[in-house]
Design a protein around this motif. Structure first.
Motif, PDB file in Angstrom:
ATOM      1  N   MET A 407       0.817  -1.208   0.000  1.00  0.00           N
ATOM      2  CA  MET A 407       0.000   0.000   0.000  1.00  0.00           C
ATOM      3  C   MET A 407       0.854   1.264   0.000  1.00  0.00           C
ATOM      4  O   MET A 407       0.435   2.313  -0.506  1.00  0.00           O
ATOM      5  N   SER A 408       2.063   1.191   0.534  1.00  0.00           N
ATOM      6  CA  SER A 408       2.975   2.324   0.489  1.00  0.00           C
ATOM      7  C   SER A 408       3.283   2.690  -0.960  1.00  0.00           C
ATOM      8  O   SER A 408       3.158   3.859  -1.370  1.00  0.00           O
ATOM      9  N   GLU A 409       3.660   1.715  -1.750  1.00  0.00           N
ATOM     10  CA  GLU A 409       3.962   1.989  -3.154  1.00  0.00           C
ATOM     11  C   GLU A 409       2.699   2.339  -3.936  1.00  0.00           C
ATOM     12  O   GLU A 409       2.716   3.210  -4.825  1.00  0.00           O
ATOM     13  N   PHE A 410       1.601   1.689  -3.598  1.00  0.00           N
ATOM     14  CA  PHE A 410       0.328   1.962  -4.270  1.00  0.00           C
ATOM     15  C   PHE A 410      -0.080   3.423  -4.114  1.00  0.00           C
ATOM     16  O   PHE A 410      -0.599   4.039  -5.054  1.00  0.00           O
ATOM     17  N   ALA A 411       0.136   3.997  -2.922  1.00  0.00           N
ATOM     18  CA  ALA A 411      -0.301   5.368  -2.653  1.00  0.00           C
ATOM     19  C   ALA A 411       0.270   6.342  -3.679  1.00  0.00           C
ATOM     20  O   ALA A 411      -0.434   7.234  -4.169  1.00  0.00           O
ATOM     21  N   LEU A 412       1.542   6.167  -4.037  1.00  0.00           N
ATOM     22  CA  LEU A 412       2.149   7.071  -5.011  1.00  0.00           C
ATOM     23  C   LEU A 412       1.829   6.666  -6.442  1.00  0.00           C
ATOM     24  O   LEU A 412       1.467   7.514  -7.273  1.00  0.00           O
ATOM     25  N   GLN A 413       1.952   5.382  -6.748  1.00  0.00           N
ATOM     26  CA  GLN A 413       1.730   4.965  -8.135  1.00  0.00           C
ATOM     27  C   GLN A 413       0.295   5.245  -8.585  1.00  0.00           C
ATOM     28  O   GLN A 413       0.063   5.656  -9.729  1.00  0.00           O
ATOM     29  N   GLN A 414      -0.665   5.049  -7.691  1.00  0.00           N
ATOM     30  CA  GLN A 414      -2.050   5.344  -8.075  1.00  0.00           C
ATOM     31  C   GLN A 414      -2.261   6.845  -8.250  1.00  0.00           C
ATOM     32  O   GLN A 414      -2.989   7.271  -9.157  1.00  0.00           O
ATOM     33  N   ALA A 415      -1.618   7.649  -7.407  1.00  0.00           N
ATOM     34  CA  ALA A 415      -1.727   9.103  -7.559  1.00  0.00           C
ATOM     35  C   ALA A 415      -1.182   9.541  -8.917  1.00  0.00           C
ATOM     36  O   ALA A 415      -1.781  10.375  -9.610  1.00  0.00           O
ATOM     37  N   LEU A 416      -0.057   8.983  -9.309  1.00  0.00           N
ATOM     38  CA  LEU A 416       0.522   9.324 -10.606  1.00  0.00           C
ATOM     39  C   LEU A 416      -0.377   8.882 -11.753  1.00  0.00           C
ATOM     40  O   LEU A 416      -0.550   9.605 -12.749  1.00  0.00           O
ATOM     41  N   ARG A 417      -0.974   7.710 -11.619  1.00  0.00           N
ATOM     42  CA  ARG A 417      -1.834   7.193 -12.682  1.00  0.00           C
ATOM     43  C   ARG A 417      -3.089   8.048 -12.851  1.00  0.00           C
ATOM     44  O   ARG A 417      -3.594   8.212 -13.957  1.00  0.00           O
ATOM     45  N   LEU A 418      -3.608   8.588 -11.767  1.00  0.00           N
ATOM     46  CA  LEU A 418      -4.806   9.427 -11.853  1.00  0.00           C
ATOM     47  C   LEU A 418      -4.606  10.598 -12.800  1.00  0.00           C
ATOM     48  O   LEU A 418      -5.552  11.089 -13.407  1.00  0.00           O
ATOM     49  N   TYR A 419      -3.349  11.048 -12.916  1.00  0.00           N
ATOM     50  CA  TYR A 419      -3.059  12.222 -13.730  1.00  0.00           C
ATOM     51  C   TYR A 419      -2.282  11.874 -14.992  1.00  0.00           C
ATOM     52  O   TYR A 419      -1.776  12.766 -15.677  1.00  0.00           O
TER      53      TYR A 419
END
Length: 435
Positions: A407-419
């Motif tokens: 979930m640590s890595e997910f928090a950033l990777q998902q944020a980047l994917r949103l944009y």
């Protein structure tokens, strides 16, 4: 532009460079046109400034995230949910996490027209969840019952029924029946549904008269599926296109909140707390018609999955462009790595009767036999030994520390994917379609 003096922090020698980099971004945002009206040169200029500020944030948090977290939680004596944590961080460390005003400004825009402040939340939450100390405390905070559920609990104990805008909860004969009832949009998830799901999951776990939980989709009014039950169409792409799907309130709250509670239970004071910190119960999912995207993700945490013989499962992460929650973390242990890549990377659809689908589905039944199959499954999972054994299975299959790191890595990777430009283009096309 109003200047704000850098607040006192645990590391004053590092903070000025971050403060200056963040102030440069704020100055550009204040003087440049809105994102959709910027020239290529202006876009390049602000991208460079944002990258510089984000580099400073990453460096700062790499050394000081636990000191920051301790200040926000008063030495981990306060349990802040993820949405409360980012709000507190914005107030205490305004150059580190975007303010409520900046987020509100972004939230009023379509996804394509946002500044992308949620990426900075992703940087912060990646660091928090990456810390064994802070991350574990945050996960525990997210397992606590919501205020809304605690307020509704007395009435639910009395009546056995709770109606929320998107989920109906009913208690019959010691079982909780959760029916997703967004009949107009095929149970496509948005922030409202995440909030409602966490509320009813909490209620089912907190009610001592409930032994087993069942999740199923209700009958639809959508023209293509009128009168049919549907499990879930996944994320609501129209809401994503409109800018109404947020990193914290939807994507992270969903994974760290009700889905994690389905696995671990709810953390609350209860009789016998010395035996187990959480109250947990077995869960059954009943899939009618299809479980798409987030709907399929849910199946990976249930103890028994039923599916109608004419139903299918799919996790079209590559088509949508985002990371499918903890699906990447969980699917492979059910199907093996080859099938998980086919499903997640290539959009493979699994029909209920396919051999590979049986790695996710426990029992395939004819559509008109689903009610009876649910009743049988509830009876099988009532045994007192089920809870202890599911706890041990979940510890073996999904160790808490591995989930925290994912979930640590997910928090950033998902944020980047949103944009991501591809995501914005895709949801713009899907937004006008019916499911």
């Amino acid at each position: 532009m109003t200047t704000v003096q850098p607040p006192q922090t645990p590391v004053e020698g590092v903070w000025p460079s971050l403060y200056e980099a963040a102030a440069r971004v704020d100055g550009l945002v204040a003087t440049l046109p809105a994102p959709g009206g910027r020239s290529p040169e202006q876009r390049a200029e602000i991208t460079e400034a944002k990258d510089a500020a984000r580099t400073q944030r990453v460096r700062f948090l790499a050394e000081h995230v636990e000191a920051v977290y301790d200040r926000l939680t008063e030495g981990r004596t306060r349990s802040l949910r993820v949405e409360e944590l980012v709000e507190a961080a914005a107030a205490e460390f305004p150059s580190l996490v975007p303010s409520a005003e900046r987020l509100a400004s972004d939230r009023s825009r379509r996804q394509a027209d946002k500044e992308g402040y949620e990426i900075d939340q992703g940087i912060f939450l990646k660091a928090v969840l990456g810390s064994p100390v802070a991350g574990s405390h945050l996960l525990d905070s997210m397992l606590r019952p919501t205020r809304r559920a605690l307020e509704l609990l007395p009435e639910f104990r009395r009546t056995g029924v709770v109606e929320t805008p998107s989920v109906r909860l009913e208690r019959w004969d010691g079982a909780a029946y959760l029916t997703m009832c967004r009949d107009d949009c095929l149970n496509a998830e948005d922030c409202q549904q995440v909030d409602d799901m966490e509320t009813v999951v909490d209620l089912a776990l907190l009610d001592p008269d409930i032994e087993v939980g069942v999740l199923r989709g209700g009958e639809m009014t959508h023209p293509r599926y009128r009168g049919k039950r549907v499990f879930s169409a996944g994320i609501n792409l129209k809401s994503l296109h409109a800018g109404d799907i947020s990193l914290v309130d939807f994507l992270l709250r969903r994974e760290l909140g009700y889905i994690h509670k389905l696995v671990r239970g709810v953390l609350t004071e209860h009789e016998g707390a010395w035996q187990a910190r959480t109250v947990e119960k077995p869960w059954i999912a009943a899939v009618d018609t299809f479980a798409i995207g987030g709907g399929m993700q849910l199946l990976f945490v249930f103890d028994h999955v039923l599916a109608a013989s004419d139903s299918y499962l799919t996790l079209p992460a590559a088509r949508e462009g985002i990371v499918p929650g903890a699906g990447n973390f969980r699917l492979g242990r059910h199907t093996g790595p080859r099938v998980s890549r086919q499903v997640i990377l290539q959009g493979r659809r699994l029909w209920a009767n396919e051999p590979d689908a049986r790695q996710v589905i426990d029992e395939v039944v004819e559509p008109d036999e689903m009610d009876a199959a649910v009743t049988r499954s509830v009876e099988r999972l009532r045994s007192p030994a089920v809870v202890a054994n599911r706890r041990m299975l979940n510890l073996a299959e999904e160790p808490p520390e591995e989930f925290r790191r994912y979930m640590s890595e997910f928090a950033l990777q998902q944020a980047l994917r949103l944009y991501g430009e591809d995501v914005i283009a895709k949801v713009g096309r899907f937004a006008g379609r019916s499911a």
